[in-house]
Design a protein around this motif. Sequence first.
Motif, PDB file in Angstrom:
ATOM      1  N   LEU A 192      17.637   2.759 -15.948  1.00 15.28           N
ATOM      2  CA  LEU A 192      17.569   3.491 -17.291  1.00 15.28           C
ATOM      3  C   LEU A 192      17.533   2.414 -18.312  1.00 15.28           C
ATOM      4  O   LEU A 192      17.039   2.628 -19.414  1.00 15.28           O
ATOM      5  CB  LEU A 192      18.831   4.284 -17.328  1.00 15.28           C
ATOM      6  CG  LEU A 192      19.061   5.076 -18.798  1.00 15.28           C
ATOM      7  CD1 LEU A 192      17.899   5.987 -19.210  1.00 15.28           C
ATOM      8  CD2 LEU A 192      20.380   5.848 -18.644  1.00 15.28           C
ATOM      9  N   SER A 193      18.357   1.457 -18.245  1.00 12.55           N
ATOM     10  CA  SER A 193      18.337   0.519 -19.398  1.00 12.55           C
ATOM     11  C   SER A 193      16.986  -0.250 -19.500  1.00 12.55           C
ATOM     12  O   SER A 193      16.454  -0.589 -20.530  1.00 12.55           O
ATOM     13  CB  SER A 193      19.277  -0.811 -18.959  1.00 12.55           C
ATOM     14  OG  SER A 193      20.673  -0.219 -18.997  1.00 12.55           O
TER      15      SER A 193
ATOM     16  N   THR B 171      23.435   3.516 -29.371  1.00 15.90           N
ATOM     17  CA  THR B 171      22.440   4.689 -28.461  1.00 15.90           C
ATOM     18  C   THR B 171      22.438   4.508 -27.214  1.00 15.90           C
ATOM     19  O   THR B 171      22.796   5.081 -26.433  1.00 15.90           O
ATOM     20  CB  THR B 171      21.272   4.898 -29.217  1.00 15.90           C
ATOM     21  OG1 THR B 171      21.692   5.258 -30.651  1.00 15.90           O
ATOM     22  CG2 THR B 171      20.659   6.335 -28.642  1.00 15.90           C
ATOM     23  N   ILE B 172      21.970   3.096 -26.922  1.00 21.26           N
ATOM     24  CA  ILE B 172      21.807   2.836 -25.257  1.00 21.26           C
ATOM     25  C   ILE B 172      23.150   2.957 -24.714  1.00 21.26           C
ATOM     26  O   ILE B 172      23.321   3.482 -23.390  1.00 21.26           O
ATOM     27  CB  ILE B 172      21.187   1.206 -25.142  1.00 21.26           C
ATOM     28  CG1 ILE B 172      19.675   1.632 -25.800  1.00 21.26           C
ATOM     29  CG2 ILE B 172      21.140   0.967 -23.792  1.00 21.26           C
ATOM     30  CD1 ILE B 172      18.951  -0.113 -25.809  1.00 21.26           C
ATOM     31  N   ASP B 173      24.021   2.179 -25.136  1.00 22.91           N
ATOM     32  CA  ASP B 173      25.412   2.277 -24.639  1.00 22.91           C
ATOM     33  C   ASP B 173      26.010   3.537 -24.451  1.00 22.91           C
ATOM     34  O   ASP B 173      26.569   3.845 -23.313  1.00 22.91           O
ATOM     35  CB  ASP B 173      26.568   1.554 -25.413  1.00 22.91           C
ATOM     36  CG  ASP B 173      26.148  -0.027 -25.504  1.00 22.91           C
ATOM     37  OD1 ASP B 173      25.424  -0.462 -24.442  1.00 22.91           O
ATOM     38  OD2 ASP B 173      26.299  -0.726 -26.596  1.00 22.91           O
ATOM     39  N   LYS B 174      25.627   4.513 -25.320  1.00 24.01           N
ATOM     40  CA  LYS B 174      26.160   5.930 -25.169  1.00 24.01           C
ATOM     41  C   LYS B 174      25.449   6.594 -24.056  1.00 24.01           C
ATOM     42  O   LYS B 174      26.023   7.389 -23.342  1.00 24.01           O
ATOM     43  CB  LYS B 174      25.861   6.660 -26.324  1.00 24.01           C
ATOM     44  CG  LYS B 174      26.787   6.304 -27.684  1.00 24.01           C
ATOM     45  CD  LYS B 174      26.537   7.201 -28.643  1.00 24.01           C
ATOM     46  CE  LYS B 174      27.367   6.940 -29.851  1.00 24.01           C
ATOM     47  NZ  LYS B 174      27.207   7.585 -31.183  1.00 24.01           N
ATOM     48  N   MET B 175      23.873   6.353 -23.896  1.00 22.85           N
ATOM     49  CA  MET B 175      23.473   6.800 -22.916  1.00 22.85           C
ATOM     50  C   MET B 175      23.821   6.491 -21.530  1.00 22.85           C
ATOM     51  O   MET B 175      23.922   7.100 -20.574  1.00 22.85           O
ATOM     52  CB  MET B 175      21.905   6.575 -22.816  1.00 22.85           C
ATOM     53  CG  MET B 175      21.395   7.546 -24.072  1.00 22.85           C
ATOM     54  SD  MET B 175      19.595   7.212 -24.527  1.00 22.85           S
ATOM     55  CE  MET B 175      18.976   7.939 -23.051  1.00 22.85           C
TER      56      MET B 175
ATOM     57  N   SER C 101      27.024   7.994 -20.643  1.00 18.08           N
ATOM     58  CA  SER C 101      26.867   9.218 -20.426  1.00 18.08           C
ATOM     59  C   SER C 101      26.438   9.414 -18.662  1.00 18.08           C
ATOM     60  O   SER C 101      26.752  10.280 -18.009  1.00 18.08           O
ATOM     61  CB  SER C 101      25.702  10.243 -21.015  1.00 18.08           C
ATOM     62  OG  SER C 101      25.536  11.328 -20.705  1.00 18.08           O
ATOM     63  N   LEU C 102      25.464   8.337 -18.368  1.00 19.33           N
ATOM     64  CA  LEU C 102      25.102   8.766 -16.971  1.00 19.33           C
ATOM     65  C   LEU C 102      26.260   8.377 -16.077  1.00 19.33           C
ATOM     66  O   LEU C 102      26.025   8.704 -14.810  1.00 19.33           O
ATOM     67  CB  LEU C 102      23.902   7.454 -17.031  1.00 19.33           C
ATOM     68  CG  LEU C 102      22.989   7.518 -15.599  1.00 19.33           C
ATOM     69  CD1 LEU C 102      22.409   8.866 -15.283  1.00 19.33           C
ATOM     70  CD2 LEU C 102      21.932   6.338 -15.539  1.00 19.33           C
ATOM     71  N   GLN C 103      27.003   7.331 -16.416  1.00 18.41           N
ATOM     72  CA  GLN C 103      27.962   6.824 -15.687  1.00 18.41           C
ATOM     73  C   GLN C 103      28.827   7.770 -15.498  1.00 18.41           C
ATOM     74  O   GLN C 103      29.715   8.169 -14.382  1.00 18.41           O
ATOM     75  CB  GLN C 103      28.620   5.426 -16.217  1.00 18.41           C
ATOM     76  CG  GLN C 103      27.952   4.264 -15.903  1.00 18.41           C
ATOM     77  CD  GLN C 103      28.544   3.259 -16.895  1.00 18.41           C
ATOM     78  OE1 GLN C 103      29.405   3.281 -17.626  1.00 18.41           O
ATOM     79  NE2 GLN C 103      28.065   1.912 -16.548  1.00 18.41           N
ATOM     80  N   GLU C 104      29.511   8.814 -16.364  1.00 22.06           N
ATOM     81  CA  GLU C 104      30.325   9.777 -16.435  1.00 22.06           C
ATOM     82  C   GLU C 104      29.525  10.956 -15.634  1.00 22.06           C
ATOM     83  O   GLU C 104      30.175  11.519 -14.641  1.00 22.06           O
ATOM     84  CB  GLU C 104      30.485  10.361 -17.823  1.00 22.06           C
ATOM     85  CG  GLU C 104      31.213   9.393 -18.762  1.00 22.06           C
ATOM     86  CD  GLU C 104      31.388   9.975 -20.128  1.00 22.06           C
ATOM     87  OE1 GLU C 104      30.834  10.783 -20.545  1.00 22.06           O
ATOM     88  OE2 GLU C 104      32.304   9.199 -20.793  1.00 22.06           O
ATOM     89  N   TYR C 105      28.207  11.165 -15.625  1.00 21.68           N
ATOM     90  CA  TYR C 105      27.373  11.986 -14.734  1.00 21.68           C
ATOM     91  C   TYR C 105      27.569  11.813 -13.185  1.00 21.68           C
ATOM     92  O   TYR C 105      28.041  12.615 -12.545  1.00 21.68           O
ATOM     93  CB  TYR C 105      26.189  12.306 -15.123  1.00 21.68           C
ATOM     94  CG  TYR C 105      25.353  12.878 -14.259  1.00 21.68           C
ATOM     95  CD1 TYR C 105      25.345  14.494 -14.702  1.00 21.68           C
ATOM     96  CD2 TYR C 105      24.580  12.570 -13.226  1.00 21.68           C
ATOM     97  CE1 TYR C 105      24.783  15.205 -13.726  1.00 21.68           C
ATOM     98  CE2 TYR C 105      23.801  13.474 -12.707  1.00 21.68           C
ATOM     99  CZ  TYR C 105      23.956  15.093 -12.597  1.00 21.68           C
ATOM    100  OH  TYR C 105      23.196  15.821 -11.965  1.00 21.68           O
ATOM    101  N   SER C 106      27.424  10.436 -13.147  1.00 21.24           N
ATOM    102  CA  SER C 106      27.788  10.028 -11.554  1.00 21.24           C
ATOM    103  C   SER C 106      29.023  10.447 -10.982  1.00 21.24           C
ATOM    104  O   SER C 106      29.090  10.759  -9.902  1.00 21.24           O
ATOM    105  CB  SER C 106      27.718   8.485 -11.592  1.00 21.24           C
ATOM    106  OG  SER C 106      27.793   8.076 -10.233  1.00 21.24           O
ATOM    107  N   ARG C 107      29.951   9.934 -12.000  1.00 20.42           N
ATOM    108  CA  ARG C 107      31.503  10.333 -11.392  1.00 20.42           C
ATOM    109  C   ARG C 107      31.578  11.773 -11.405  1.00 20.42           C
ATOM    110  O   ARG C 107      32.519  12.511 -10.593  1.00 20.42           O
ATOM    111  CB  ARG C 107      32.267   9.493 -12.485  1.00 20.42           C
ATOM    112  CG  ARG C 107      33.871   9.896 -12.035  1.00 20.42           C
ATOM    113  CD  ARG C 107      34.817   9.259 -13.032  1.00 20.42           C
ATOM    114  NE  ARG C 107      36.389   9.429 -12.488  1.00 20.42           N
ATOM    115  CZ  ARG C 107      36.775   8.387 -11.873  1.00 20.42           C
ATOM    116  NH1 ARG C 107      36.263   7.392 -11.628  1.00 20.42           N
ATOM    117  NH2 ARG C 107      38.326   8.688 -11.457  1.00 20.42           N
ATOM    118  N   GLY C 108      30.965  12.405 -12.388  1.00 22.15           N
ATOM    119  CA  GLY C 108      31.230  14.140 -12.222  1.00 22.15           C
ATOM    120  C   GLY C 108      30.530  14.627 -11.011  1.00 22.15           C
ATOM    121  O   GLY C 108      30.956  15.762 -10.573  1.00 22.15           O
ATOM    122  N   VAL C 109      29.377  14.141 -10.566  1.00 24.17           N
ATOM    123  CA  VAL C 109      28.906  14.651  -9.373  1.00 24.17           C
ATOM    124  C   VAL C 109      29.944  14.353  -8.141  1.00 24.17           C
ATOM    125  O   VAL C 109      30.175  15.309  -7.441  1.00 24.17           O
ATOM    126  CB  VAL C 109      27.453  13.836  -8.942  1.00 24.17           C
ATOM    127  CG1 VAL C 109      26.868  13.957  -7.532  1.00 24.17           C
ATOM    128  CG2 VAL C 109      26.319  14.219 -10.019  1.00 24.17           C
TER     129      VAL C 109
END
Length: 794
Positions: free
Chosen positions: A502-503, A515-519, A522-530
């Motif tokens: 993604l980076s 903005t990049i850091d936020k995205m 968010s992807l890291q949080e999504y990974s943990r959320g899965v």
Amino acid sequence: MDKSEGCCSVQLIDGDGIYNVSGIDHFIKDVKLGECGLSYAVVSIMGPQSSGKSTLLNSLFGTNFMEMDAFKGRSQTTKGIWLARCAGIEPCTLVMDLEGTDGRERGEDDTAFEKQSALFALAISDIVLINMWCHDIGREQAANKPLLKTVFQVMMRLFSPRKTTMLFVIRDKTRTPLENLEPVLREDIQKIWDSVPKPEAHKETPMSDFFNVEVVALSSYEEKEEQFKEQVASLRQRFMHSIAPGGLAGDRRGVIPASGFAFSADQIWRVIKENKDLDLPAHKVMVATVRCEEIANEKFSHFIANEDWRKLDGEVQAGPVSAFGKRLTSILGSCLSEYDGEATFFDEGVRSSKRHQLQEKLLQLVNPAFQDVLGHIRFGMLEKFKASFDKALEIGEGFSSASSVWFKSCMAQFDEECAGAIVEQADWDTAKVRDKLVRDIEAHISSVRTSKLSELTSQYESKLHEALSEPVEALLEGANDETWRTVKKLHQRETESAVSGLSSALACFDIEQETIDKMVKSLQEYSRGVIESKAKEEAGRVLMRMKERFGTIFSHDSDSMPRVWTGKEDIRAITKAARSASLKLLSVMVVIRLGDETDNIEKTLTVALLDPTTSKKSTTASDPLASSTWDGIPSSRTLITPVQCKSVWRQFKTETEYTVTQAISAQEANKRGSNWLPPPWAILALIILGFNEFMTLLRNPLYLGLLFVGYLLLKALWTQLDIPGEFRNGALPGLISISAKFVPTVMNLLKNLAAEGQAPPAANPENRPPSNNASSSVSSSKNPPEHKSASKTD
């Protein structure tokens, strides 16, 4: 005096400035004005000659003032000041029709009488209609600015404030919105008021103490008659109850009773006639003003009818036009040149002023076409940018470079085309349209960027979901000590891979690092959320997984082969192992372990659920599972609470108990099925006695009964002495123990038999023989050890 249907009119002041005393007295009697008290209103109208004042009054109030016959030429129609009563309007409303200003019939006396009549109208009226052409707004003479300036100055000196409403009626309204015309009028009136020398008493008096300013616009009577009539009908409603609070004249002051109206009007006219401040302008200026105005109006009319202009305007309406500025500059230049040729001999100041007014009027007319041209150019450039930018992205060009290149290209072409639309006579600026195009392009870039970033985010989230969901489910299904370490490694590996991809993809979007850091976050949080979501799903199925694991271990041996319960298997040990494995799965599923934290949950569960002494401890110590939280574990990481674990385990044991029972039953059935040999005693009897003696026993039932009684006594001794238990610690200790207990045990059995034999008959209702009672006693004495064995197996 003139009378017609519902209307009565009189010439209040004639063309020579003589006040009609007798005529006004008769008029007041005819309209019964004296009966009105204070409930009446006076409306007057002023404006240029032949501007349609009488026509407007007749249409608006139902009066019968004389109107100009356009077919006989433009000439003076109203002379002096006429007064009439409005038809069908309450309260009683009187309307004055003033002689038009700027007329050629009076010559040099014109300006003196128009100032006098204007001052008279402002002094006596509650509402003054100022009739003016739309194209005269912003002009000096045609908009009556000098007249109003003089009138304001003299009015403040001669009269006290009475709050007159000045209603500017804009005639023959053009395409220019009223919202743009009204501020100009109000600003001009305020400037006139501010520039007027004021007497000491009114140095700080605001214009609002003398006047209310209202503005309305009407369409052309000749070209849009129906629309004109509709607008006049709407305006007429504003004069209904005009003196009521909130009406056009609702805040008037110093009202003269209706019975004194004629005398008051006479005195005001006398004061105005005797005042020497209303001087005439120079005759040369007056003539130049009138003639240059006529020439300018004529050239404006010719321009509107010009075929080249009409053709150009039609092309603009249809779409983009090339060389618009050059063509319109030529048409405007020809019109202004014709004006210069015809007005060359008039006063230079007036000529220049009227030329400037004509030019402004022409530019105001053509400005909408110019704006349309700019709109076409802007729209074309925006569409070109969208198409070019989207195509560049499709072929793989970088987002940032593609947007920058095509933005510069389109803006350069826009500036070039705008230069071709510029009109030399105007100083119009294209900056606003250019800024609008820049905003539109930036908005499109932002929209595409948002869409692309959303696609990228969805793409990497989908990859993460695919890479984590099923593997995590499989790992949790086969839960063991290494499960969460393996899940953690998998999570770190896949998340780092997705974040790296993604980076790299975001590098070409030219967006801020924040903005990049936020995205990325968010992807890291999504990974943990899965993982958390999948863990919650598996936690919801933990009972089913525990039963599956129990069934697998309990029903299969170490080689994963189905067990056959032959009677040699240790069901207790197998059950314990299967339950331990199921408890292991439960301990893995109770919390999420993606960090480096350690816990003793497995130990707590083992002690509370598998330790056979738990029930004893619970009476003296607190239950470790009687809680809704785990020590040191936040609720966000908790999947199954301690009290839920206890409930799950209770249900697990209940639902697996049947499996254990079935295994025990199968084992016992197997034992019975495999016992095809004669009983051991029969085999022993055959060996000792031989076949002939065995047959003798069978033929003599008495022997057989004695042998059976002997068997029962031996079995009772076997049970009472617990011979297998005594020999567990060795043969010698067992013999010593049995020899010590043998005699007391035999004596006890004999005593029991004797007691049974001496029992009264009532105690044996069925009259069974004593041997049967003894046998029953022996049987009852052997049952407890069998139940004890069964309970141990469970």
